[in-house]
Scaffold this motif. Structure first.
Motif, PDB file in Angstrom:
ATOM      1  N   ALA A 294       0.666  -1.264   0.112  1.00  0.00           N
ATOM      2  CA  ALA A 294       0.174  -0.074   0.017  1.00  0.00           C
ATOM      3  C   ALA A 294       1.053   1.144  -0.020  1.00  0.00           C
ATOM      4  N   PHE A 295       1.967   1.430   0.457  1.00  0.00           N
ATOM      5  CA  PHE A 295       3.105   2.228   0.374  1.00  0.00           C
ATOM      6  C   PHE A 295       3.860   2.319  -0.813  1.00  0.00           C
ATOM      7  N   ALA A 296       3.309   2.186  -2.101  1.00  0.00           N
ATOM      8  CA  ALA A 296       4.080   1.971  -3.309  1.00  0.00           C
ATOM      9  C   ALA A 296       5.461   2.642  -3.383  1.00  0.00           C
ATOM     10  N   ASP A 297       5.827   3.820  -2.813  1.00  0.00           N
ATOM     11  CA  ASP A 297       7.107   4.571  -2.938  1.00  0.00           C
ATOM     12  C   ASP A 297       8.076   3.426  -2.125  1.00  0.00           C
ATOM     13  N   LEU A 298       7.737   3.011  -0.949  1.00  0.00           N
ATOM     14  CA  LEU A 298       8.345   2.167  -0.011  1.00  0.00           C
ATOM     15  C   LEU A 298       8.551   0.520  -0.505  1.00  0.00           C
ATOM     16  N   SER A 299       7.345   0.169  -1.330  1.00  0.00           N
ATOM     17  CA  SER A 299       7.403  -1.132  -1.903  1.00  0.00           C
ATOM     18  C   SER A 299       8.399  -1.208  -3.176  1.00  0.00           C
ATOM     19  N   VAL A 300       8.714  -0.605  -3.536  1.00  0.00           N
ATOM     20  CA  VAL A 300       9.861  -0.455  -4.611  1.00  0.00           C
ATOM     21  C   VAL A 300      11.055  -0.617  -3.989  1.00  0.00           C
ATOM     22  N   LEU A 301      11.451  -0.010  -2.838  1.00  0.00           N
ATOM     23  CA  LEU A 301      12.592  -0.049  -2.220  1.00  0.00           C
ATOM     24  C   LEU A 301      12.795  -1.274  -1.398  1.00  0.00           C
ATOM     25  N   ALA A 302      11.681  -1.835  -0.987  1.00  0.00           N
ATOM     26  CA  ALA A 302      11.644  -2.886  -0.192  1.00  0.00           C
ATOM     27  C   ALA A 302      12.406  -4.256  -0.973  1.00  0.00           C
ATOM     28  N   GLU A 303      12.180  -4.228  -2.154  1.00  0.00           N
ATOM     29  CA  GLU A 303      12.759  -5.284  -3.026  1.00  0.00           C
ATOM     30  C   GLU A 303      14.231  -5.500  -2.907  1.00  0.00           C
ATOM     31  N   GLN A 304      14.852  -4.459  -2.285  1.00  0.00           N
ATOM     32  CA  GLN A 304      16.345  -4.819  -1.982  1.00  0.00           C
ATOM     33  C   GLN A 304      16.580  -5.197  -0.643  1.00  0.00           C
ATOM     34  N   CYS A 305      15.682  -5.388   0.086  1.00  0.00           N
ATOM     35  CA  CYS A 305      15.950  -6.117   1.519  1.00  0.00           C
ATOM     36  C   CYS A 305      15.935  -7.625   1.337  1.00  0.00           C
ATOM     37  N   PRO A 306      16.570  -8.182   2.327  1.00  0.00           N
ATOM     38  CA  PRO A 306      16.580  -9.645   2.527  1.00  0.00           C
ATOM     39  C   PRO A 306      15.219 -10.169   2.343  1.00  0.00           C
ATOM     40  N   ARG A 307      15.298 -11.504   1.943  1.00  0.00           N
ATOM     41  CA  ARG A 307      14.095 -12.377   1.822  1.00  0.00           C
ATOM     42  C   ARG A 307      13.532 -12.283   3.351  1.00  0.00           C
ATOM     43  N   GLY A 308      12.229 -11.821   3.531  1.00  0.00           N
ATOM     44  CA  GLY A 308      11.824 -12.296   4.987  1.00  0.00           C
ATOM     45  C   GLY A 308      11.789 -11.001   5.885  1.00  0.00           C
ATOM     46  N   CYS A 309      12.286 -10.023   5.327  1.00  0.00           N
ATOM     47  CA  CYS A 309      12.432  -8.960   6.038  1.00  0.00           C
ATOM     48  C   CYS A 309      11.221  -8.153   6.678  1.00  0.00           C
ATOM     49  N   SER A 310      11.116  -7.772   7.875  1.00  0.00           N
ATOM     50  CA  SER A 310       9.967  -7.466   8.216  1.00  0.00           C
ATOM     51  C   SER A 310       9.870  -5.815   8.067  1.00  0.00           C
ATOM     52  N   HIS A 311      11.040  -5.169   7.499  1.00  0.00           N
ATOM     53  CA  HIS A 311      11.216  -3.708   7.390  1.00  0.00           C
ATOM     54  C   HIS A 311      10.748  -2.748   8.563  1.00  0.00           C
ATOM     55  N   LEU A 312      10.891  -3.572   9.860  1.00  0.00           N
ATOM     56  CA  LEU A 312      10.563  -2.538  11.135  1.00  0.00           C
ATOM     57  C   LEU A 312      11.896  -1.945  11.420  1.00  0.00           C
ATOM     58  N   GLU A 313      11.862  -1.290  12.448  1.00  0.00           N
ATOM     59  CA  GLU A 313      12.982  -0.420  12.916  1.00  0.00           C
ATOM     60  C   GLU A 313      14.273  -1.147  13.321  1.00  0.00           C
ATOM     61  N   ASP A 314      13.938  -2.545  14.021  1.00  0.00           N
ATOM     62  CA  ASP A 314      14.588  -3.482  14.394  1.00  0.00           C
ATOM     63  C   ASP A 314      15.010  -4.737  13.513  1.00  0.00           C
ATOM     64  N   ALA A 315      14.618  -4.762  12.280  1.00  0.00           N
ATOM     65  CA  ALA A 315      14.892  -5.719  11.070  1.00  0.00           C
ATOM     66  C   ALA A 315      16.317  -5.729  10.916  1.00  0.00           C
ATOM     67  N   PRO A 316      17.033  -6.706  10.975  1.00  0.00           N
ATOM     68  CA  PRO A 316      18.534  -6.805  10.618  1.00  0.00           C
ATOM     69  C   PRO A 316      18.673  -6.755   9.286  1.00  0.00           C
ATOM     70  N   ASP A 317      19.601  -5.847   8.898  1.00  0.00           N
ATOM     71  CA  ASP A 317      20.067  -5.713   7.327  1.00  0.00           C
ATOM     72  C   ASP A 317      18.919  -5.089   6.450  1.00  0.00           C
TER      73      ASP A 317
END
Length: 355
Positions: A294-317
């Motif tokens: 639903a956050f289209a601008d962040l969704s594109v960037l989240a593709e560069q996160c590790p698999r299974g990343c929660s994208h929360l503040e304490d999420a590693p990497d």
């Protein structure tokens, strides 16, 4: 009967064995092939106000009640239903709603983020109009973010309407939503000294809004006091939705509309549904995994996160912090990421699989 091969079931047992002539129960329900289609426009104490013959010379208002076979199925403004019985619309007449047609969309909310109970709002809308004032009361981006999430989940378009632009410029506020490509309309009331009718000053931007709503089924959502009723009274003359004032101490508006109401735009096949002013828009019914989309601008960037990343503040990497700070992909900045994480943390408390 001796020698009979017939098998018996519960329908052979009389429901009232002591009453002569009781007919056996049947699981077959009437098909109501003669039911006429109507649109629900309001709900009031177990009665539904509907419109039959929409768009024809025979268009009329019909009051109806729910048929027993529908159980507790929610029936909300915007629903297309099947009516039987007295559909003449005469005073004192009452029809029955026997069928709810398949919905193209169903907008819901919950009271709070930690309350998964769904509260149906409207059905069959294709545009959510989020109304917010630029001042008096102060705009709240969190409310808009929540509405955008609900619109995304419901599969409907969104339009931002900013009122009272004579009190503050919209430019700074709009920078937060520019990366989303969110369409918007800016309005304000014309000063009385410049209006042709000082008792009913015109609304600058109203014609642009009218064009956006033309031919669509729209729902207006916003806090009390942001100017929703003022816009509706101008869009649909004669509606007379009560207009509230903003409390000088709390900076919040007083509830003026107590129930949702669907209104037909004059000389148009479009509809606009007004909802009561809300103080909160809970998302307890939303799956946390749907939120990042639903956050289209962040969704594109989240593709560069590790698999299974929660994208929360304490999420590693998690890659979002560095990418947002660097302004990758034209993101609006840290405020959007903070808003996402605030909602994601609240929604995780509702996730039955988050043990």
């Amino acid at each position: 009967m001796r020698g009979s091969s017939r098998e018996y079931d519960e329908s052979d047992v009389r429901v009232r064995p002591n009453r002569r002539g009781s007919r056996p129960r049947t699981k077959d329900r009437p098909k109501h092939e003669d039911a006429v289609t109507a649109r629900v426009v309001s709900v009031d104490r177990g009665r539904w106000r509907t419109v039959v013959g929409e768009g024809t010379a025979q268009q009329r208002a019909v009051t109806a009640m729910r048929a027993r076979e529908l159980g507790r199925s929610p029936i909300v403004p915007g629903d297309l239903v099947g009516l039987v019985g007295d559909v003449s619309g005469r005073e004192g007449s009452l029809a029955r709603i026997v069928r709810i047609q398949e919905r193209s969309s169903f907008l819901r909310r919950s009271a709070d983020d930690d309350d998964p109970t769904e509260r149906p709002l409207v059905a069959n809308v294709d545009l959510m109009v989020m109304v917010t004032a630029l001042a008096n009361p102060e705009p709240r981006g969190g409310m808009i973010d929540r509405c955008l999430v609900a619109a995304y989940v419901a599969g409907i378009d969104a339009l931002l309407v900013l009122t009272k632009s004579d009190l503050r410029s919209p430019d700074e506020f709009l920078t937060s939503y520019a990366p989303l490509g969110l369409e918007h309309v800016v309005t304000h009331r014309e000063p009385a000294e410049q209006a042709s009718d000082p008792q009913a000053p015109e609304i600058v931007g109203l014609e642009e809004l009218r064009e956006r709503l033309s031919g669509r089924v729209s729902v207006l959502i916003g806090h009390s006091g942001v100017g929703k009723s003022t816009l509706l009274n101008a869009l649909v003359p004669g509606t007379d939705r009560a207009i509230g004032v903003v409390n000088d101490v709390t900076g919040r508006g007083r509830h003026t509309s107590s129930s949702a109401l669907a209104m037909q735009l004059p000389e148009d096949d479009g509809w606009v549904i007004d909802t009561p002013g809300v103080r909160s828009f809970g998302l307890g019914h939303v799956d946390p995994d749907e939120l990042i989309d639903a956050f289209a601008d962040l969704s594109v960037l989240a593709e560069q996160c590790p698999r299974g990343c929660s994208h929360l503040e304490d999420a590693p990497d998690c890659a979002l912090d560095a990418l947002v700070e660097a302004g990758e992909a034209g993101t609006a900045g840290p405020a959007r990421l903070v808003s996402y994480r605030r909602l994601a943390t609240a929604l995780q408390k509702n996730d039955p699989w988050d043990l």
